[in-house]
Design an enzyme around this catalytic site. Sequence first.
Site, PDB file in Angstrom:
ATOM      1  N   ARG A  50       0.866  -1.154   0.000  1.00  0.00           N
ATOM      2  CA  ARG A  50       0.000   0.000   0.000  1.00  0.00           C
ATOM      3  C   ARG A  50       0.910   1.212   0.000  1.00  0.00           C
ATOM      4  NH1 ARG A  50      -4.407  -0.642   4.696  1.00  0.00           N
ATOM      5  NH2 ARG A  50      -2.739   0.339   5.878  1.00  0.00           N
ATOM      6  N   ASP A  52       0.273   5.330   0.964  1.00  0.00           N
ATOM      7  CA  ASP A  52      -0.769   6.211   1.501  1.00  0.00           C
ATOM      8  C   ASP A  52      -1.091   7.369   0.561  1.00  0.00           C
ATOM      9  OD1 ASP A  52      -1.279   4.862   3.839  1.00  0.00           O
ATOM     10  OD2 ASP A  52       0.269   5.923   4.972  1.00  0.00           O
ATOM     11  N   ARG A 198       7.951   6.934   7.675  1.00  0.00           N
ATOM     12  CA  ARG A 198       7.609   8.307   8.052  1.00  0.00           C
ATOM     13  C   ARG A 198       7.852   8.555   9.537  1.00  0.00           C
ATOM     14  NH1 ARG A 198       1.732   8.818   5.601  1.00  0.00           N
ATOM     15  NH2 ARG A 198       1.773  10.714   6.896  1.00  0.00           N
TER      16      ARG A 198
END
Lengths: 245, 245
Positions: A50, A52, A198
């Site tokens: 995935r 974001d 992150r």
Amino acid sequence: MRNIKLILAYDGTAYHGFQRQANAMTVQQIVEERLARLFGHPLKLTGSARTDAKVHAYGQVVNFYTQGTIPAERIVLAAKGLLPPDIVVVDAAEEAPGFHARRSATGKVYRYRLLNTRLANPFERNYAWHISTRLDAALMHEAAQAVVGTHDFSAFRAAGGAPVSPVRTIMAAACREIGTSGIEFEFWGTGFLYHMVRNLVGTLVEVGGHRRTPGDFARVLAGGDRHAAGITAPPQGLYLIEVKY
Amino acid sequence: MRNIKLILAYDGTAYHGFQRQANAMTVQQIVEERLARLFGHPLKLTGSARTDAKVHAYGQVVNFYTQGTIPAERIVLAAKGLLPPDIVVVDAAEEAPGFHARRSATGKVYRYRLLNTRLANPFERNYAWHISTRLDAALMHEAAQAVVGTHDFSAFRAAGGAPVSPVRTIMAAACREIGTSGIEFEFWGTGFLYHMVRNLVGTLVEVGGHRRTPGDFARVLAGGDRHAAGITAPPQGLYLIEVKY
């Protein structure tokens, strides 16, 4: 059935991430819908990861099954006429039936870009995290070496992530200056927890700004407490660079 | 009244050019409206140059008159909180009363970026003209030297331009490769006709693709016939780099 692998590059600015969602436009939905016209039947993509909302990719890998007969080498140019300009198929190949974009992956490389200038740059607003206080890239590189190896990354795991093991193996971590105003992090690992890159960057920039030492950073990792770590760096600086098989 | 000069950088992607229009969002309107809050009265900007829809700037210069008392050196940071992230005030200074952003200018530098790769790059779609056939930058540089000096540029003038003299003076013209996939043109002149840089580039790429020789290009310039020249290069590759005074 043929098993087709695609490598996708995309600018994630306009999308709510890679993975299909009920009420928001995603990269997966666009690619499935547009390429269905090429193959003559609905497609179901499997993505390697995935990404974001607002996160970018140079090397997202997907695979799908088809009975369509278009040769793999023609898919790249055919896709160019079907996809919007912020999504590009950079390579297409036929794989063995068992190839699975996510489960077959042995590693991924993520990059995170900082713009370290007094003033923001209007051309970088969607492509880097602007930090105006001067950061020490060499010190961040030193601190980042603590993540290399196999560790419990609970301290850098998003609250809302899937209930999977927090143990991951990182093969390499680097931080370097790019020109006079850019700083890039790169992490190569077997896998990453949700928001892990992150969260690492959000804590490493505190080291770069001399608000934590490399030793503090290593202690946050060892402690496993998310509240002891820094903020989650914003999405627009993150790039999925490569998936290894 | 104080006469304030600003240098603006902007990503033109979302705007219908610099100059105020009745029914479309422009850079001028946004800056006038947002900075009015800072000075406490309506502002009227004078820009050094129009830039068209989707054209960018690193160094657009504007001036305006105000009775507001905010020091020039505080405008840069104050503007940061008022302007959208695709427009940045990079410098502000107080000028003599007679300074006029357009009429006082002695020269302008424009850059035009090409992306010369087989496949498009999703991150460059708004920032360069993608040409997939291989171009010869050295040959384009050679051809571009024909424009240096004072010439009648009727062959590279847009049909809809203002009825001004077609004679302009170009001090320097260059074309160079940037890395393995980029090509940049740069033109420094006292002034430019409407669409002139884009029309020059649209013809020079024919030289780069070996469809015209540098001699052909020079003959198009000398002939003064717009129909003999190439297409108008698309706006997203053009940047107003610097205005000289």
